[in-house]
Each structure stands twice: as structure tokens, then as C-alpha cells.
Design a protein around this motif. Structure first.
Motif, PDB file in Angstrom:
ATOM      1  N   ARG A  41       0.832  -1.207   0.000  1.00  0.00           N
ATOM      2  CA  ARG A  41       0.000   0.000   0.000  1.00  0.00           C
ATOM      3  C   ARG A  41       0.865   1.254   0.000  1.00  0.00           C
ATOM      4  N   VAL A  42       1.972   1.223   0.747  1.00  0.00           N
ATOM      5  CA  VAL A  42       2.890   2.363   0.784  1.00  0.00           C
ATOM      6  C   VAL A  42       3.531   2.577  -0.583  1.00  0.00           C
ATOM      7  N   ALA A  43       3.941   1.502  -1.245  1.00  0.00           N
ATOM      8  CA  ALA A  43       4.555   1.617  -2.570  1.00  0.00           C
ATOM      9  C   ALA A  43       3.571   2.196  -3.579  1.00  0.00           C
ATOM     10  N   LEU A  44       2.317   1.729  -3.528  1.00  0.00           N
ATOM     11  CA  LEU A  44       1.295   2.287  -4.420  1.00  0.00           C
ATOM     12  C   LEU A  44       1.049   3.757  -4.106  1.00  0.00           C
ATOM     13  N   SER A  45       1.026   4.088  -2.817  1.00  0.00           N
ATOM     14  CA  SER A  45       0.803   5.472  -2.401  1.00  0.00           C
ATOM     15  C   SER A  45       1.930   6.382  -2.867  1.00  0.00           C
ATOM     16  N   GLN A  46       3.166   5.922  -2.756  1.00  0.00           N
ATOM     17  CA  GLN A  46       4.307   6.729  -3.192  1.00  0.00           C
ATOM     18  C   GLN A  46       4.298   6.940  -4.702  1.00  0.00           C
ATOM     19  N   ALA A  47       3.898   5.925  -5.437  1.00  0.00           N
ATOM     20  CA  ALA A  47       3.839   6.064  -6.894  1.00  0.00           C
ATOM     21  C   ALA A  47       2.767   7.068  -7.307  1.00  0.00           C
ATOM     22  N   GLN A  48       1.688   7.109  -6.569  1.00  0.00           N
ATOM     23  CA  GLN A  48       0.593   8.013  -6.902  1.00  0.00           C
ATOM     24  C   GLN A  48       0.829   9.427  -6.366  1.00  0.00           C
ATOM     25  N   ARG A  49       1.597   9.555  -5.304  1.00  0.00           N
ATOM     26  CA  ARG A  49       1.798  10.838  -4.639  1.00  0.00           C
ATOM     27  C   ARG A  49       2.407  11.890  -5.553  1.00  0.00           C
ATOM     28  N   GLY A  50       3.448  11.523  -6.292  1.00  0.00           N
ATOM     29  CA  GLY A  50       4.105  12.480  -7.179  1.00  0.00           C
ATOM     30  C   GLY A  50       3.161  13.045  -8.219  1.00  0.00           C
ATOM     31  N   TYR A  59       3.111  21.788  -3.233  1.00  0.00           N
ATOM     32  CA  TYR A  59       4.528  21.640  -2.944  1.00  0.00           C
ATOM     33  C   TYR A  59       4.763  20.240  -2.398  1.00  0.00           C
ATOM     34  N   ARG A  60       5.986  19.799  -2.419  1.00  0.00           N
ATOM     35  CA  ARG A  60       6.283  18.426  -2.013  1.00  0.00           C
ATOM     36  C   ARG A  60       6.126  18.200  -0.520  1.00  0.00           C
ATOM     37  N   THR A  61       5.929  19.258   0.266  1.00  0.00           N
ATOM     38  CA  THR A  61       5.729  19.107   1.708  1.00  0.00           C
ATOM     39  C   THR A  61       4.297  18.725   2.065  1.00  0.00           C
ATOM     40  N   VAL A  62       3.396  18.742   1.092  1.00  0.00           N
ATOM     41  CA  VAL A  62       1.997  18.387   1.330  1.00  0.00           C
ATOM     42  C   VAL A  62       1.906  16.881   1.558  1.00  0.00           C
ATOM     43  N   SER A  63       1.070  16.472   2.503  1.00  0.00           N
ATOM     44  CA  SER A  63       0.937  15.044   2.809  1.00  0.00           C
ATOM     45  C   SER A  63       0.287  14.288   1.655  1.00  0.00           C
ATOM     46  N   ASP A  64       0.438  12.972   1.683  1.00  0.00           N
ATOM     47  CA  ASP A  64      -0.130  12.117   0.638  1.00  0.00           C
ATOM     48  C   ASP A  64      -1.638  12.290   0.534  1.00  0.00           C
ATOM     49  N   ILE A  65      -2.303  12.178   1.669  1.00  0.00           N
ATOM     50  CA  ILE A  65      -3.766  12.232   1.686  1.00  0.00           C
ATOM     51  C   ILE A  65      -4.258  13.593   1.219  1.00  0.00           C
ATOM     52  N   ALA A  66      -3.616  14.670   1.690  1.00  0.00           N
ATOM     53  CA  ALA A  66      -4.029  16.014   1.279  1.00  0.00           C
ATOM     54  C   ALA A  66      -3.858  16.204  -0.224  1.00  0.00           C
ATOM     55  N   ALA A  67      -2.751  15.724  -0.775  1.00  0.00           N
ATOM     56  CA  ALA A  67      -2.526  15.845  -2.218  1.00  0.00           C
ATOM     57  C   ALA A  67      -3.580  15.066  -3.000  1.00  0.00           C
ATOM     58  N   LEU A  68      -3.941  13.872  -2.519  1.00  0.00           N
ATOM     59  CA  LEU A  68      -4.959  13.077  -3.209  1.00  0.00           C
ATOM     60  C   LEU A  68      -6.324  13.747  -3.154  1.00  0.00           C
ATOM     61  N   VAL A  69      -6.660  14.337  -2.009  1.00  0.00           N
ATOM     62  CA  VAL A  69      -7.943  15.028  -1.884  1.00  0.00           C
ATOM     63  C   VAL A  69      -7.971  16.239  -2.811  1.00  0.00           C
ATOM     64  N   LEU A  70      -6.900  17.032  -2.818  1.00  0.00           N
ATOM     65  CA  LEU A  70      -6.851  18.212  -3.679  1.00  0.00           C
ATOM     66  C   LEU A  70      -6.872  17.852  -5.158  1.00  0.00           C
ATOM     67  N   ALA A  71      -6.270  16.726  -5.512  1.00  0.00           N
ATOM     68  CA  ALA A  71      -6.256  16.272  -6.906  1.00  0.00           C
ATOM     69  C   ALA A  71      -7.515  15.498  -7.280  1.00  0.00           C
ATOM     70  N   ARG A  72      -8.383  15.261  -6.312  1.00  0.00           N
ATOM     71  CA  ARG A  72      -9.637  14.511  -6.511  1.00  0.00           C
ATOM     72  C   ARG A  72      -9.376  13.093  -7.001  1.00  0.00           C
ATOM     73  N   MET A  73      -8.419  12.428  -6.353  1.00  0.00           N
ATOM     74  CA  MET A  73      -8.065  11.053  -6.718  1.00  0.00           C
ATOM     75  C   MET A  73      -8.199  10.144  -5.515  1.00  0.00           C
ATOM     76  N   PRO A  74      -8.998   9.090  -5.616  1.00  0.00           N
ATOM     77  CA  PRO A  74      -8.994   8.089  -4.554  1.00  0.00           C
ATOM     78  C   PRO A  74      -7.640   7.380  -4.515  1.00  0.00           C
ATOM     79  N   PRO A  75      -7.233   6.875  -3.359  1.00  0.00           N
ATOM     80  CA  PRO A  75      -5.964   6.142  -3.278  1.00  0.00           C
ATOM     81  C   PRO A  75      -5.942   4.937  -4.222  1.00  0.00           C
ATOM     82  N   THR A  76      -4.759   4.589  -4.675  1.00  0.00           N
ATOM     83  CA  THR A  76      -4.598   3.535  -5.673  1.00  0.00           C
ATOM     84  C   THR A  76      -5.098   2.191  -5.190  1.00  0.00           C
ATOM     85  N   HIS A  77      -4.869   1.869  -3.898  1.00  0.00           N
ATOM     86  CA  HIS A  77      -5.323   0.552  -3.434  1.00  0.00           C
ATOM     87  C   HIS A  77      -6.845   0.454  -3.454  1.00  0.00           C
ATOM     88  N   LEU A  78      -7.557   1.587  -3.280  1.00  0.00           N
ATOM     89  CA  LEU A  78      -9.015   1.563  -3.393  1.00  0.00           C
ATOM     90  C   LEU A  78      -9.441   1.399  -4.848  1.00  0.00           C
TER      91      LEU A  78
END
Length: 198
Positions: A41-50, A59-78
Motif C-alpha cells: 500500500r505504501v509503494a502504491l501510495s508513493q507512486a501516486q503521490r508524485g 509543494y512536495r511538503t503536502v501530505s499524501d492524503i491532502a494531495a490526493l484530496v486536492l487532486a480529486r483522486m482516490p488512493p490507488t489501493h481503493l
């Protein structure tokens, strides 16, 4: 892609859909096995985070979850689990478009529960969309994600059905119920980590 100027958000999301296609290749086959291990799950999250950071122009200091919410993308494992469920349901008599819509709605509800931004009275009250944070179904003074998922007696039957439907969600240990939302949101953890296998 630069954060300032460059392609618009819709063009960035189109490019992200290509990355998702490559990332989720053959996901109906590996979705369950990948969801079991936190490192997957971490590997999938890191691939999607960028990509999420580029789509949302963060900016790269934004958390994974915040970036996904702002980009309107559900996490990859979902998304991988959604594709697995669609593949399993293709033998039904309904059309594939209907199945995809139903499964996307289920994925979005799960994502709302993970982020705490669903139709929970506590969240609505904080956003001034509800008069108070009390649970509408029981006497709990604070209707949070944890209360709705684990404690509310109104949802007990749905919890039981969910435990039977999803093999990953067997039993909740009493220690895990006390964990906070911030611990649940960690990409190596998540709500799926709250359910332990027998």
C-alpha cells in the motif's frame, strides 16, 4: 510539469489517468494480495503521490492524503479493489456501465470514511452545515467516523454484512478501536489495518 502555469488541471488529470492505467494494470489479479501487506500500500501510495502533487499543483511538503484530496483522486489501493469488484460482478445481468457506477460510488464512500469528510454530523457541524455534532441514530454526542464505523448500534447489521463480504475485514480488536484518525490515515496503516485476520 511546473507548479506555476503549465497545463490546466483538467489536462493534468488526463495525464494522471494514463499513469493510473499503467499503475493499475491487471489489478483484478493482484488487488487482494497487494492490500494485505502495508508495504505494498505504501509503494502504491508513493507512486501516486508524485502525480497527485503535480495535478493539484502542491509543494512536495503536502501530505499524501491532502494531495490526493486536492487532486480529486482516490488512493490507488481503493481503485485496484474497485476494479477487482467490477471484474467479479461482470457475470451479473446488469450492464458494465451500471456496475462501474455502483462500484465507483462504493469506492468514494470508502474514501470519505478514510478522510473523515463524508456525511458525518461532526464534519458537517464543523463546516456549519449541521446544527450540532450529535449522532442522528443514537445518543452519542459526537458523530465521527470512528463512531459510525465501529460503535453506532444503528449500523451494526451493515457492519456484520461488511465483515462477511470482505475477507480482509474479519474482527476489530478492542485496542485498535482506540486509535485516532491520524493514525488510521497513515498510508502504511489505514482503516484496513484496523481489521485483523484470524
Amino acid at each position: 510539469m511546473p507548479n506555476v502555469q503549465g497545463p490546466s488541471a483538467c489536462k493534468r488529470r488526463l495525464l494522471m489517468s494514463v499513469a493510473h492505467s499503467k499503475l493499475l494494470y491487471a489489478s483484478p489479479v493482484w488487488a487482494l494480495a497487494a492490500a494485505r501487506a502495508a508495504r505494498n500500500r505504501v509503494a502504491l501510495s508513493q507512486a501516486q503521490r508524485g502525480a497527485a502533487i503535480r495535478v493539484a499543483r502542491c509543494y512536495r511538503t503536502v501530505s499524501d492524503i491532502a494531495a490526493l484530496v486536492l487532486a480529486r483522486m482516490p488512493p490507488t489501493h481503493l481503485l485496484a479493489d474497485e476494479r477487482r469488484r467490477i471484474e467479479e460482478r461482470k457475470q451479473e445481468l446488469t450492464t458494465v456501465a451500471v456496475i462501474r457506477r455502483q462500484e465507483r460510488e462504493a469506492t468514494l464512500r470508502e474514501w470519505q470514511a478514510l478522510t473523515g469528510h463524508g456525511c458525518f454530523q461532526h464534519h458537517l457541524w464543523k463546516r456549519r452545515r449541521a446544527s450540532d455534532p450529535h449522532c442522528m441514530h443514537c445518543d452519542e454526542p459526537d458523530d465521527t467516523v470512528e463512531h459510525t464505523l465501529f460503535n453506532c448500534p444503528f449500523w451494526a447489521e451493515d457492519r456484520r454484512k461488511m465483515e462477511q463480504y470482505n475477507p480482509m475485514m474479519c474482527r476489530i480488536s478492542s485496542w485498535d478501536r482506540k486509535r485516532s484518525s491520524s493514525q488510521m490515515m497513515h498510508p502504511g496503516g489505514g482503516v484496513s489495518r484496523l481489521w485483523r485476520r484470524d
